[in-house]
Design a protein around this motif. Sequence first.
Motif, PDB file in Angstrom:
ATOM      1  N   MET A  29       3.586  -1.869   6.036  1.00 40.99           N
ATOM      2  CA  MET A  29       3.060  -0.866   6.954  1.00 40.99           C
ATOM      3  C   MET A  29       3.480   0.546   6.548  1.00 40.99           C
ATOM      4  O   MET A  29       2.705   1.484   6.714  1.00 40.99           O
ATOM      5  CB  MET A  29       3.490  -1.168   8.385  1.00 40.99           C
ATOM      6  CG  MET A  29       2.679  -0.438   9.426  1.00 40.99           C
ATOM      7  SD  MET A  29       0.884  -0.741   9.354  1.00 40.99           S
ATOM      8  CE  MET A  29       0.770  -2.411   9.951  1.00 40.99           C
ATOM      9  N   ASP A  30       4.688   0.704   6.018  1.00 38.88           N
ATOM     10  CA  ASP A  30       5.098   2.029   5.533  1.00 38.88           C
ATOM     11  C   ASP A  30       4.134   2.528   4.459  1.00 38.88           C
ATOM     12  O   ASP A  30       3.759   3.698   4.440  1.00 38.88           O
ATOM     13  CB  ASP A  30       6.518   1.999   4.976  1.00 38.88           C
ATOM     14  CG  ASP A  30       7.579   1.851   6.045  1.00 38.88           C
ATOM     15  OD1 ASP A  30       7.270   2.086   7.234  1.00 38.88           O
ATOM     16  OD2 ASP A  30       8.725   1.496   5.689  1.00 38.88           O
TER      17      ASP A  30
ATOM     18  N   LEU B  35       0.823   3.535   6.106  1.00 40.27           N
ATOM     19  CA  LEU B  35       0.924   4.846   6.742  1.00 40.27           C
ATOM     20  C   LEU B  35       1.001   5.964   5.704  1.00 40.27           C
ATOM     21  O   LEU B  35       0.441   7.041   5.902  1.00 40.27           O
ATOM     22  CB  LEU B  35       2.116   4.893   7.684  1.00 40.27           C
ATOM     23  CG  LEU B  35       1.980   3.992   8.916  1.00 40.27           C
ATOM     24  CD1 LEU B  35       3.278   3.959   9.697  1.00 40.27           C
ATOM     25  CD2 LEU B  35       0.821   4.410   9.781  1.00 40.27           C
TER      26      LEU B  35
ATOM     27  N   ARG C 102      -2.679   6.350   4.534  1.00 41.94           N
ATOM     28  CA  ARG C 102      -3.670   6.866   5.485  1.00 41.94           C
ATOM     29  C   ARG C 102      -3.117   7.838   6.523  1.00 41.94           C
ATOM     30  O   ARG C 102      -3.873   8.399   7.304  1.00 41.94           O
ATOM     31  CB  ARG C 102      -4.328   5.707   6.237  1.00 41.94           C
ATOM     32  CG  ARG C 102      -5.130   4.779   5.392  1.00 41.94           C
ATOM     33  CD  ARG C 102      -6.472   5.394   5.025  1.00 41.94           C
ATOM     34  NE  ARG C 102      -7.296   4.399   4.384  1.00 41.94           N
ATOM     35  CZ  ARG C 102      -7.648   4.454   3.110  1.00 41.94           C
ATOM     36  NH1 ARG C 102      -7.263   5.454   2.371  1.00 41.94           N
ATOM     37  NH2 ARG C 102      -8.385   3.514   2.580  1.00 41.94           N
ATOM     38  N   GLY C 103      -1.809   8.049   6.532  1.00 42.02           N
ATOM     39  CA  GLY C 103      -1.184   8.877   7.563  1.00 42.02           C
ATOM     40  C   GLY C 103      -1.747  10.276   7.667  1.00 42.02           C
ATOM     41  O   GLY C 103      -2.040  10.759   8.765  1.00 42.02           O
TER      42      GLY C 103
END
Length: 166
Positions: A116-117, A120, A123-124
């Motif tokens: 997940m990091d 993100l 796409r963060g």
Amino acid sequence: MKSTTEQFVDRLEEFGVSWTITRPDEAETAITSAATTPAVGVSPAIDGVSLPPTVDQALSPSTLDAAATGVTEATLGVADYGSLVIPTTRAGIEPVSLFADQHIAVLSERDIVPGMDDALAERGDAFRTDDWSGIIATGPSATADMGALVTGAHGPKTVHAIIVQS
């Protein structure tokens, strides 16, 4: 040590998601093989990949209601979770992934990230600056709110990921 793709498909299996790894020129056949008709879909923005003629691209409430399968692109796969990130759009294509009993997500192998990091990090900035959003889906829809586990209560009963080799 397993590759990120191998870790991803292992997690997909844990959540009851079937999958196919294919080349771009074979993706149309893979979609046809996996889909139950009638099917509706949105053409993925993956080089060399198009939807088969059996997938209706004329989206309307009636085609969505009649569809047994919805086909969309996934813009990310998160290996640690076996999750697919389905983009939302101003045109509102996300119901294609949610209304039919079967969802087929077409994903480029290069868009599979370890965790997940990484998702993100990938796409963060778009989330913050471009008004971009997506649905993070992990397996078929399921709920146990009323006792026994029920699939398909709030979305697809089955999910199939088609991973297109880069």
